[in-house]
Scaffold this motif. Sequence first.
Motif, PDB file in Angstrom:
ATOM      1  N   TRP A 109      -3.786  -3.088  -5.714  1.00  0.00           N
ATOM      2  CA  TRP A 109      -3.962  -1.666  -5.407  1.00  0.00           C
ATOM      3  C   TRP A 109      -4.108  -0.858  -6.697  1.00  0.00           C
ATOM      4  O   TRP A 109      -4.871   0.107  -6.754  1.00  0.00           O
ATOM      5  CB  TRP A 109      -2.769  -1.138  -4.593  1.00  0.00           C
ATOM      6  CG  TRP A 109      -2.642  -1.735  -3.237  1.00  0.00           C
ATOM      7  CD1 TRP A 109      -1.585  -2.445  -2.739  1.00  0.00           C
ATOM      8  CD2 TRP A 109      -3.602  -1.684  -2.175  1.00  0.00           C
ATOM      9  NE1 TRP A 109      -1.820  -2.843  -1.446  1.00  0.00           N
ATOM     10  CE2 TRP A 109      -3.048  -2.392  -1.073  1.00  0.00           C
ATOM     11  CE3 TRP A 109      -4.873  -1.125  -2.047  1.00  0.00           C
ATOM     12  CZ2 TRP A 109      -3.727  -2.533   0.131  1.00  0.00           C
ATOM     13  CZ3 TRP A 109      -5.550  -1.281  -0.839  1.00  0.00           C
ATOM     14  CH2 TRP A 109      -4.971  -1.970   0.225  1.00  0.00           C
ATOM     15  N   SER A 150       2.822   1.654  -3.282  1.00  0.00           N
ATOM     16  CA  SER A 150       1.925   2.063  -4.363  1.00  0.00           C
ATOM     17  C   SER A 150       1.616   3.552  -4.270  1.00  0.00           C
ATOM     18  O   SER A 150       1.537   4.246  -5.296  1.00  0.00           O
ATOM     19  CB  SER A 150       0.626   1.254  -4.309  1.00  0.00           C
ATOM     20  OG  SER A 150       0.872  -0.118  -4.542  1.00  0.00           O
ATOM     21  N   LEU A 205       0.828  -1.204   0.000  1.00  0.00           N
ATOM     22  CA  LEU A 205       0.000   0.000   0.000  1.00  0.00           C
ATOM     23  C   LEU A 205       0.865   1.257   0.000  1.00  0.00           C
ATOM     24  O   LEU A 205       0.631   2.197  -0.776  1.00  0.00           O
ATOM     25  CB  LEU A 205      -0.923  -0.005   1.220  1.00  0.00           C
ATOM     26  CG  LEU A 205      -1.797   1.239   1.412  1.00  0.00           C
ATOM     27  CD1 LEU A 205      -2.698   1.455   0.202  1.00  0.00           C
ATOM     28  CD2 LEU A 205      -2.632   1.111   2.684  1.00  0.00           C
TER      29      LEU A 205
END
Length: 300
Positions: free
Chosen positions: A253, A22, A19
């Motif tokens: 994601w 990204s 996360l």
Amino acid sequence: MSLASTPLIGAGLVALYTLTISAADGITKLIAGGYAAPQLFALSAALVLLLTLGANRLGGQGAVAAGGLRTTCPRAMALRAALTVLACIGFFQAFRLLPFADVFLFIGLMPVIAATLSGPTLGEPLRPSALLGLALGVLGIWCLMPAGLSAAQAGHAWALMAAVTGTGSMLCARYIGRYERNALAQVFYPNLAIFAVMALALPFVWRPMPLADLAWVAGYALCLFAARWLVTVALRLLPAYVATPLMNLQFVWMVVIGYAAFGEVPGAGTITGVTLVIASGLWLVMDDWLPRRAQAQQRA
């Protein structure tokens, strides 16, 4: 931390890593077009160094900064730093010369590279039961990128070099994690190397930056600091061939952000690929967790 829970905690840290990295990639795409790579890397590395020093000072000798910034593996740390610099240069050149899809195919091959190298370098041979998990992950990557590779060119060589050196850096992190718990050191020295190398080119490429762009660079550095700390701790808990397939959650994601932010509805191939990537990661985590749980139960 119990032996049986170690893989599950490591998997959670890798998910958080995907996360944060990204988010860092998203910021890079937003501002990198107007600036040369050395400027972005030098500024972000300097900010990461400041964050590392601040975390070390605030943490004292606590869990976050156990051991401070000292390292008992200077040669392995130097190798990790050098490989990290090469991976940064390789991925930047690859993204500059190739479509994103081509580069992500090489990123998707990193679990296979890790599985190949983990045995001879770390003494962690791949269990036969993990082969299916790796196969699912590779198949999922190809479903996500059905167009495959275009005609071979220089960008593909850069991407392959980046994938190999990036995987090598992770294997070094796994090795160092066997002997020391100071994860901040593994964030500090690779970023020190990136700053030192990129600063050499900085006078030739510097462009003035408005405050808004500086704020984005600060956000990028914060995400990068969190990501590199998380992946260092995760690689202490998980074998590299388990951690790297989980890192392919970045594709998930991408699909979520594309749908939520840009209204991009994923096709059947994308949905299939994401499902296979998730299944691959879960398979490898369970393959690592179940034997540990059995050992814990026997000891109990």
